[in-house]
Design a protein around this motif. Structure first.
Motif, PDB file in Angstrom:
ATOM      1  N   ALA A 247     -34.717   0.636 -24.601  1.00 42.44           N
ATOM      2  CA  ALA A 247     -34.756   0.368 -23.166  1.00 42.44           C
ATOM      3  C   ALA A 247     -35.347   1.545 -22.381  1.00 42.44           C
ATOM      4  CB  ALA A 247     -33.357   0.058 -22.658  1.00 42.44           C
ATOM      5  N   MET A 248     -35.632   2.654 -23.080  1.00 48.92           N
ATOM      6  CA  MET A 248     -36.242   3.811 -22.416  1.00 48.92           C
ATOM      7  C   MET A 248     -37.631   3.463 -21.864  1.00 48.92           C
ATOM      8  SD  MET A 248     -35.605   6.870 -25.165  1.00 48.92           S
ATOM      9  CE  MET A 248     -33.983   7.357 -25.719  1.00 48.92           C
ATOM     10  N   PRO A 249     -38.046   4.100 -20.790  1.00 47.89           N
ATOM     11  CA  PRO A 249     -39.422   3.942 -20.334  1.00 47.89           C
ATOM     12  C   PRO A 249     -40.391   4.409 -21.425  1.00 47.89           C
ATOM     13  CG  PRO A 249     -38.078   5.018 -18.656  1.00 47.89           C
ATOM     14  CD  PRO A 249     -37.246   4.957 -19.898  1.00 47.89           C
ATOM     15  N   PRO A 250     -41.534   3.742 -21.580  1.00 47.45           N
ATOM     16  CA  PRO A 250     -42.496   4.104 -22.636  1.00 47.45           C
ATOM     17  C   PRO A 250     -42.882   5.588 -22.632  1.00 47.45           C
ATOM     18  CG  PRO A 250     -43.110   2.021 -21.639  1.00 47.45           C
ATOM     19  CD  PRO A 250     -41.967   2.552 -20.819  1.00 47.45           C
ATOM     20  N   LYS A 251     -43.004   6.180 -21.456  1.00 46.98           N
ATOM     21  CA  LYS A 251     -43.385   7.588 -21.364  1.00 46.98           C
ATOM     22  C   LYS A 251     -42.329   8.483 -22.009  1.00 46.98           C
ATOM     23  CE  LYS A 251     -44.602  11.212 -18.020  1.00 46.98           C
ATOM     24  NZ  LYS A 251     -44.784  11.529 -16.573  1.00 46.98           N
ATOM     25  N   VAL A 252     -41.063   8.167 -21.784  1.00 48.08           N
ATOM     26  CA  VAL A 252     -39.963   8.953 -22.351  1.00 48.08           C
ATOM     27  C   VAL A 252     -39.922   8.766 -23.858  1.00 48.08           C
ATOM     28  CG1 VAL A 252     -37.464   9.278 -22.375  1.00 48.08           C
ATOM     29  CG2 VAL A 252     -38.645   8.828 -20.211  1.00 48.08           C
ATOM     30  N   TRP A 253     -40.099   7.518 -24.314  1.00 48.40           N
ATOM     31  CA  TRP A 253     -40.108   7.223 -25.747  1.00 48.40           C
ATOM     32  C   TRP A 253     -41.214   8.011 -26.448  1.00 48.40           C
ATOM     33  CZ3 TRP A 253     -37.126   4.467 -29.180  1.00 48.40           C
ATOM     34  CH2 TRP A 253     -37.685   4.195 -30.430  1.00 48.40           C
ATOM     35  N   ASP A 254     -42.409   7.997 -25.874  1.00 47.42           N
ATOM     36  CA  ASP A 254     -43.549   8.696 -26.478  1.00 47.42           C
ATOM     37  C   ASP A 254     -43.320  10.201 -26.531  1.00 47.42           C
ATOM     38  OD1 ASP A 254     -44.788   6.273 -26.789  1.00 47.42           O
ATOM     39  OD2 ASP A 254     -46.088   6.484 -25.024  1.00 47.42           O
ATOM     40  N   GLN A 255     -42.686  10.742 -25.506  1.00 40.65           N
ATOM     41  CA  GLN A 255     -42.389  12.173 -25.486  1.00 40.65           C
ATOM     42  C   GLN A 255     -41.430  12.551 -26.612  1.00 40.65           C
ATOM     43  OE1 GLN A 255     -40.403  13.477 -21.920  1.00 40.65           O
ATOM     44  NE2 GLN A 255     -40.525  15.643 -22.446  1.00 40.65           N
ATOM     45  N   LYS A 256     -40.425  11.720 -26.823  1.00 43.85           N
ATOM     46  CA  LYS A 256     -39.466  11.988 -27.895  1.00 43.85           C
ATOM     47  C   LYS A 256     -40.126  11.840 -29.270  1.00 43.85           C
ATOM     48  CE  LYS A 256     -35.385  10.689 -25.185  1.00 43.85           C
ATOM     49  NZ  LYS A 256     -34.822  12.043 -25.127  1.00 43.85           N
ATOM     50  N   MET A 257     -40.955  10.835 -29.415  1.00 48.07           N
ATOM     51  CA  MET A 257     -41.649  10.626 -30.684  1.00 48.07           C
ATOM     52  C   MET A 257     -42.510  11.834 -31.044  1.00 48.07           C
ATOM     53  SD  MET A 257     -41.074   7.743 -32.319  1.00 48.07           S
ATOM     54  CE  MET A 257     -42.583   7.444 -33.232  1.00 48.07           C
ATOM     55  N   ALA A 258     -43.106  12.475 -30.059  1.00 43.79           N
ATOM     56  CA  ALA A 258     -43.979  13.620 -30.304  1.00 43.79           C
ATOM     57  C   ALA A 258     -43.212  14.821 -30.854  1.00 43.79           C
ATOM     58  CB  ALA A 258     -44.690  14.004 -29.010  1.00 43.79           C
ATOM     59  N   GLU A 259     -41.892  14.821 -30.717  1.00 46.00           N
ATOM     60  CA  GLU A 259     -41.060  15.928 -31.192  1.00 46.00           C
ATOM     61  C   GLU A 259     -40.592  15.747 -32.639  1.00 46.00           C
ATOM     62  OE1 GLU A 259     -39.058  16.610 -26.736  1.00 46.00           O
ATOM     63  OE2 GLU A 259     -37.935  15.600 -28.332  1.00 46.00           O
ATOM     64  N   ILE A 260     -40.936  14.610 -33.257  1.00 43.81           N
ATOM     65  CA  ILE A 260     -40.397  14.265 -34.575  1.00 43.81           C
ATOM     66  C   ILE A 260     -41.443  14.521 -35.655  1.00 43.81           C
ATOM     67  CG2 ILE A 260     -39.350  12.441 -35.979  1.00 43.81           C
ATOM     68  CD1 ILE A 260     -38.600  11.039 -33.331  1.00 43.81           C
ATOM     69  N   PRO A 261     -41.223  15.491 -36.542  1.00 43.28           N
ATOM     70  CA  PRO A 261     -42.195  15.765 -37.602  1.00 43.28           C
ATOM     71  C   PRO A 261     -42.502  14.558 -38.485  1.00 43.28           C
ATOM     72  CG  PRO A 261     -40.685  17.607 -37.418  1.00 43.28           C
ATOM     73  CD  PRO A 261     -40.161  16.529 -36.519  1.00 43.28           C
TER      74      PRO A 261
ATOM     75  N   GLN B  49     -42.724  11.610 -37.497  1.00 38.98           N
ATOM     76  CA  GLN B  49     -43.566  10.745 -36.665  1.00 38.98           C
ATOM     77  C   GLN B  49     -43.093   9.297 -36.586  1.00 38.98           C
ATOM     78  OE1 GLN B  49     -47.637  11.287 -37.989  1.00 38.98           O
ATOM     79  NE2 GLN B  49     -47.704  13.394 -37.251  1.00 38.98           N
ATOM     80  N   ARG B  50     -41.790   9.112 -36.640  1.00 36.13           N
ATOM     81  CA  ARG B  50     -41.230   7.776 -36.444  1.00 36.13           C
ATOM     82  C   ARG B  50     -39.783   7.902 -36.002  1.00 36.13           C
ATOM     83  NH1 ARG B  50     -37.657   6.049 -40.379  1.00 36.13           N
ATOM     84  NH2 ARG B  50     -37.663   7.187 -42.365  1.00 36.13           N
ATOM     85  N   ALA B  51     -39.305   6.841 -35.369  1.00 39.72           N
ATOM     86  CA  ALA B  51     -37.881   6.767 -35.051  1.00 39.72           C
ATOM     87  C   ALA B  51     -37.106   6.345 -36.281  1.00 39.72           C
ATOM     88  CB  ALA B  51     -37.656   5.770 -33.918  1.00 39.72           C
TER      89      ALA B  51
ATOM     90  N   GLY C 184     -15.724  19.367 -42.357  1.00 40.76           N
ATOM     91  CA  GLY C 184     -16.150  20.224 -41.249  1.00 40.76           C
ATOM     92  C   GLY C 184     -17.655  20.403 -41.156  1.00 40.76           C
ATOM     93  N   THR C 185     -18.416  19.547 -41.823  1.00 37.88           N
ATOM     94  CA  THR C 185     -19.870  19.687 -41.822  1.00 37.88           C
ATOM     95  C   THR C 185     -20.509  18.782 -40.772  1.00 37.88           C
ATOM     96  OG1 THR C 185     -20.384  17.958 -43.445  1.00 37.88           O
ATOM     97  CG2 THR C 185     -19.781  20.129 -44.303  1.00 37.88           C
ATOM     98  N   VAL C 186     -21.766  19.086 -40.454  1.00 39.95           N
ATOM     99  CA  VAL C 186     -22.533  18.295 -39.489  1.00 39.95           C
ATOM    100  C   VAL C 186     -23.871  17.937 -40.128  1.00 39.95           C
ATOM    101  CG1 VAL C 186     -23.529  18.198 -37.177  1.00 39.95           C
ATOM    102  CG2 VAL C 186     -21.457  19.549 -37.578  1.00 39.95           C
ATOM    103  N   ALA C 187     -24.132  16.661 -40.305  1.00 35.72           N
ATOM    104  CA  ALA C 187     -25.394  16.204 -40.897  1.00 35.72           C
ATOM    105  C   ALA C 187     -26.354  15.789 -39.792  1.00 35.72           C
ATOM    106  CB  ALA C 187     -25.134  15.016 -41.825  1.00 35.72           C
ATOM    107  N   GLU C 188     -27.507  16.460 -39.723  1.00 35.34           N
ATOM    108  CA  GLU C 188     -28.551  16.088 -38.772  1.00 35.34           C
ATOM    109  C   GLU C 188     -29.450  15.044 -39.414  1.00 35.34           C
ATOM    110  OE1 GLU C 188     -30.665  19.401 -37.092  1.00 35.34           O
ATOM    111  OE2 GLU C 188     -28.847  20.627 -36.945  1.00 35.34           O
ATOM    112  N   VAL C 189     -29.547  13.890 -38.778  1.00 34.53           N
ATOM    113  CA  VAL C 189     -30.366  12.795 -39.295  1.00 34.53           C
ATOM    114  C   VAL C 189     -31.398  12.485 -38.213  1.00 34.53           C
ATOM    115  CG1 VAL C 189     -30.328  10.532 -40.429  1.00 34.53           C
ATOM    116  CG2 VAL C 189     -28.274  11.953 -40.427  1.00 34.53           C
ATOM    117  N   THR C 190     -32.486  13.263 -38.237  1.00 32.50           N
ATOM    118  CA  THR C 190     -33.375  13.322 -37.073  1.00 32.50           C
ATOM    119  C   THR C 190     -34.849  13.217 -37.393  1.00 32.50           C
ATOM    120  OG1 THR C 190     -33.608  15.734 -37.229  1.00 32.50           O
ATOM    121  CG2 THR C 190     -31.711  14.894 -35.973  1.00 32.50           C
ATOM    122  N   GLY C 191     -35.216  13.061 -38.665  1.00 36.31           N
ATOM    123  CA  GLY C 191     -36.631  13.085 -39.022  1.00 36.31           C
ATOM    124  C   GLY C 191     -37.242  14.466 -38.861  1.00 36.31           C
ATOM    125  N   GLY C 192     -36.376  15.489 -38.816  1.00 41.32           N
ATOM    126  CA  GLY C 192     -36.851  16.867 -38.678  1.00 41.32           C
ATOM    127  C   GLY C 192     -36.930  17.366 -37.245  1.00 41.32           C
ATOM    128  N   ARG C 193     -36.546  16.538 -36.301  1.00 35.15           N
ATOM    129  CA  ARG C 193     -36.600  16.928 -34.889  1.00 35.15           C
ATOM    130  C   ARG C 193     -35.618  18.070 -34.610  1.00 35.15           C
ATOM    131  NH1 ARG C 193     -34.748  12.932 -30.059  1.00 35.15           N
ATOM    132  NH2 ARG C 193     -35.718  13.993 -28.284  1.00 35.15           N
TER     133      ARG C 193
END
Length: 242
Positions: free
Chosen positions: A190-204, A206-208, A231-240
């Protein structure tokens, strides 16, 4: 991997919560879904491939969460896994954010996770242990503009997870957290396309991400494959933001 175990998942009627429920059920778990939308969560439970019930639950109310535990015990006799996933967003800059918008997000995410962790741990510590999985976010690691409420809550969940893990580790209860990045759900799409594209550009990568890619990490934490992790934290971010 979860045969004979009972898993509770809050916010389980849709999105990541439902994906976790589907994955757990597919691996033999009996599933209890909690959600504020009682009709929707009951419908979601009937579609799962295995024993499951849906229960209306407001995670900000401790008595409701205790009732969720009781419903699981009444239906299946045990609680082995607790996934604290319920959440909302009320994004706005600090200048525009209301106190109510701040309080709603803190209450559902942070107090809701505390209620779920406390209630599940109370049962698990008396019955041989269990696994508690708390849903944080990459927003809790780096902070995002317009999310002072959400980032604060998600960072708080990490601190809560680590503190709780230390309290109950000797009793066989493990508490871990997952920090998803950009995951393709109805909320994020539901994000505006501009916001979605900005977030995508931060992901090594290159996908959600897909909700089931979060669910597979939750499965790992729920199962004996992570038996020496707490007590661990798993980042599941595509490298972001690595």
């Amino acid at each position: 991997m979860l045969h004979g175990r009972t898993a509770i998942i809050t916010g389980g009627a849709q999105g990541i919560g439902l994906a976790i429920a589907q994955t757990f059920a597919g691996h033999g778990a009996r599933v209890v879904l909690g959600d504020l939308d009682e009709a929707h969560v009951k419908e979601a439970a009937t579609a799962l491939p295995g024993p499951a019930i849906g229960v209306g639950c407001d995670v900000t109310v401790a008595a409701n969460v205790d009732g969720l535990i009781k419903a699981a015990l009444d239906a299946f006799g045990t609680v082995d896994i607790m996934v604290n996933n319920a959440g909302i967003t009320r994004d706005a800059t600090m200048r525009k954010m209301t106190e109510d918008q701040f309080d709603q997000v803190i209450a559902i995410h942070l107090r809701g996770t505390w209620n779920g962790t406390r209630s599940a741990a109370w049962y698990m510590r008396e019955h041989g242990g269990g696994s508690i999985i708390n849903m944080s976010s990459i927003s809790g690691k780096v902070g995002f503009v317009g999310q002072t409420n959400y980032s604060a809550a998600k960072a708080g969940i990490v601190g809560l997870t680590k503190a709780a893990a230390k309290e109950v580790a000797h009793l066989g209860v493990r508490v871990n957290a997952i920090q998803p990045g950009l995951i393709r759900t109805a909320m994020t799409e539901a994000m505006p396309p501009k916001v979605w594209d900005q977030k995508m550009a931060e992901i090594p990568m290159q996908r959600a991400g897909d909700p089931h890619e979060i669910a597979s990490v939750a499965l790992f934490y729920a199962s004996d494959m992570s038996s020496y992790m707490t007590g661990t934290v798993a980042e599941v971010t595509g490298g972001r933001y690595m």
